[in-house]
Design an enzyme around this catalytic site. Structure first.
Site, PDB file in Angstrom:
ATOM      1  N   SER A 121      -6.276  -5.429   8.670  1.00 26.82           N
ATOM      2  CA  SER A 121      -6.895  -4.465   7.769  1.00 26.82           C
ATOM      3  C   SER A 121      -7.776  -3.436   8.484  1.00 26.82           C
ATOM      4  O   SER A 121      -8.048  -2.383   7.926  1.00 26.82           O
ATOM      5  CB  SER A 121      -7.693  -5.189   6.685  1.00 26.82           C
TER       6      SER A 121
ATOM      7  N   HIS B 145      -2.094  -5.679   2.984  1.00 27.53           N
ATOM      8  CA  HIS B 145      -1.779  -4.309   3.391  1.00 27.53           C
ATOM      9  C   HIS B 145      -0.317  -4.118   3.775  1.00 27.53           C
ATOM     10  O   HIS B 145       0.070  -3.045   4.224  1.00 27.53           O
ATOM     11  CB  HIS B 145      -2.674  -3.889   4.560  1.00 27.53           C
TER      12      HIS B 145
ATOM     13  N   LYS C 100      -4.035  -3.165  -4.119  1.00 30.00           N
ATOM     14  CA  LYS C 100      -3.867  -2.099  -3.121  1.00 30.00           C
ATOM     15  C   LYS C 100      -2.659  -1.250  -3.467  1.00 30.00           C
ATOM     16  O   LYS C 100      -2.750  -0.422  -4.356  1.00 30.00           O
ATOM     17  CB  LYS C 100      -3.837  -2.733  -1.745  1.00 30.00           C
TER      18      LYS C 100
END
Ligand SMILES: *Cc1c(COP(=O)(O)O)cnc(C)c1O
Length: 398
Positions: free
Chosen positions: A189, A217, A248
Site C-alpha cells: 500500500s 489494492h 477502494k
C-alpha cells in the site's frame, strides 16, 4: 471529567505534534473525483483509492437509492442474529464468482475482515510468517491471535525477500507448529509494488504452509476484469485465504474473505466482527453489486486507470522523479527528508494539487515520499496540471 486523564490526552497530543506526526483531516466539500473541493480550494486529488471512479458513478448511486426504497437504511442486527438480507447474500455470491472461489464472507470493512479472520483461524500451536511491509490491519489481526508472530522471534521476513521467507519456513518446520500461515499484501500500500506470489505459493506448497493475501489494492486494478493479484499470476485455487476491500476500487465500503466453503462457514461461527457487529446497510450491499457489475462488464474504467497510471509514471520519470519501482497506480515520489516532503505537500496544495506526504513511522526514517495515485476519474488535463505543479515545486525547493 477526570482531570488526570485530560492532562494525559493533552500530553500525548503535544508529543505527536513535537514529532510531526499529528494528523488533521482535510475537509472535502464535494464527492470523490479527480478534482475535488478541499479546504475551500479546488484541487486535483492524487490521494484517493477510488481507482475506477465508482464512488460517485451514476449507476452505483442509483442502485443505492433504489435499495433505500426497497429495504430502508439499516440491516437491523448482526446478520446471524437478525437474519441476513437477500441483498447481502447476492453480493457474496457475486463476489465469489468474481474471485473464482467457492465462497465469500463480507465484513463491514477491510480492516475488520483482517482483524476478524486472522485470529479466528489461528491457535497457540500456530505461527504467522509475514512481510515486513504488511498493512496495519494485518498486524493488528495477527496481534489479536494466539499464534507466534513476533519480529524479534524471527517471524517477519524482509520485504519480498524469498530467501528469508524460506529460512522462516525451515525454522517453523523444525519447531513443529501445527499450522504455518504466510501473510502478505498483494499490492503493497505504500510502495505500490506487487508481492512475488508465484514464489510465495511455491514455497508454501514445498513447506506445507497456508497462504493469505490482502488484496486491498490489487482488486479492481490487477488481473482479468480487476479480479486481483491471484488472477494476475494465474494462481487460482492455490491461495487459501484472499482478502479484498469493497472500499477502494469498488468505491463503497467493506471487506471480504474469499476462499473455501469451510472457511466461510468457520468464519460465520468464529469471526468475531461478523458475530458481534451489525451487517452493512442494505444500500451498501446494493451499491456494491452495481459497482461489481460495472467492473466485470465495462472495461473502460480499468483501461482509463492504466492509461493514466502509465502516463503519470512515464512523465514523472522523464521529469527526473524517482517512483521507487512501483508497478501499480500507487506511485510514490521519493523525497527522502521528512521536512522537505511535508513542505512539498503544502506547496503542491497551494498550487492546486493534493498529494499526501508519507513519513516515518509509516515508512522508514529518511524514506519520506509523496504518495500519488492516478485513477480513472482523472482527465489528461488533471494529470498535466499536476505534473507541472510537481516540477514547479521541485524547482522552487531546489
Ligand atoms: C485499506 C487497506 C485495508 C483496510 O480496508 P478498509 O476497507 O479501508 O477497512 C486493509 N488492507 C490493506 C492492504 C489496505 O490498504
Amino acid at each position: 471529567m477526570n482531570s488526570g486523564f485530560e492532562t494525559w490526552l493533552s500530553d500525548q497530543l503535544q508529543t505527536l505534534k513535537d514529532q510531526n506526526l499529528y494528523k488533521v483531516p482535510k475537509i472535502l466539500e464535494s464527492p470523490a473525483g479527480g478534482r475535488v473541493k478541499m479546504n475551500g480550494k479546488e484541487v486535483v486529488n492524487l490521494s484517493s483509492n477510488n481507482y475506477l471512479g465508482l464512488a460517485n458513478h451514476p449507476k452505483v448511486r442509483q442502485a443505492a437509492l433504489e435499495a433505500i426504497d426497497r429495504w430502508g437504511v439499516g440491516a437491523g442486527a448482526v446478520r446471524w442474529i437478525g437474519g441476513t438480507m437477500t441483498v447481502h447474500q447476492e453480493l457474496e455470491e457475486k463476489l465469489a464468482a468474481f474471485k473464482h472461489t467457492d465462497a465469500v464472507l463480507v465484513f463491514t470493512g477491510g480492516f475488520t475482515a483482517n482483524s476478524g479472520c486472522i485470529p479466528a483461524v489461528l491457535t497457540d500451536k500456530d505461527v504467522v510468517i509475514s512481510d515486513e511491509l504488511n498493512h496495519a490491519s494485518i498486524i493488528d489481526g495477527v496481534r489479536l491471535s494466539a499464534a507466534e508472530y513476533k519480529k524479534s522471534a524471527g517471524w517477519v521476513y524482509g520485504h519480498k525477500d524469498m530467501n528469508q521467507l524460506e529460512e522462516c519456513l525451515k525454522r517453523a518446520n523444525e519447531r513443529g507448529f501445527q499450522k504455518k500461515l504466510i501473510i502478505t499484501d498483494g499490492v503493497f500500500s505504500m510502495d505500490g509494488d506487487i508481492a512475488p506470489m508465484p514464489e510465495i505459493v511455491k514455497l508454501a506448497e514445498q513447506y506445507d504452509a497456508c497462504t493469505m493475501i490482502d488484496d486491498a489494492h490489487g482488486s479492481g486494478v490487477l488481473g482479468k476484469n480487476g479480479a486481483g493479484t491471484v488472477s494476475h499470476f494465474d494462481l487460482y485455487g492455490r491461495v487459501d485465504i484472499q482478502l479484498g476491500t469493497l472500499s477502494k476500487a469498488l468505491g463503497v465500503m467493506g471487506g471480504y474473505i474469499a476462499g473455501s466453503k469451510n472457511l466461510k462457514d468457520y468464519l460465520i461461527n468464529r469471526g468475531r466482527p461478523y458475530l458481534f457487529s451489525t451487517g452493512h446497510p442494505p444500500m451498501v450491499a446494493a451499491a456494491l453489486i452495481a459497482a461489481l457489475e460495472i467492473m466485470q462488464n465495462d472495461p473502460e474504467p480499468m483501461r482509463k486507470l492504466w492509461e493514466n497510471t502509465n502516463w503519470w509514471k512515464k512523465n514523472l520519470a522523464e521529469a527526473g522523479f524517482d517512483t521507487m519501482g512501483s508497478e501499480t497506480p500507487i506511485t510514490p515520489v521519493y523525497v527522502g527528508d521528512e521536512g522537505k516532503a511535508q513542505q512539498m505537500e503544502r506547496m503542491l496544495f497551494e498550487e492546486g494539487v493534493y498529494a499526501l506526504a508519507i513519513v516515518f513511522p509509516t515508512v522508514g526514517r529518511g524514506k519520506a515520499r509523496l504518495r500519488t495515485m492516478p485513477n480513472a476519474a482523472h482527465t489528461q488535463e488533471d494529470l498535466e496540471f499536476a505534473l507541472d505543479a510537481f516540477k514547479r515545486v521541485r524547482d522552487k525547493l531546489g
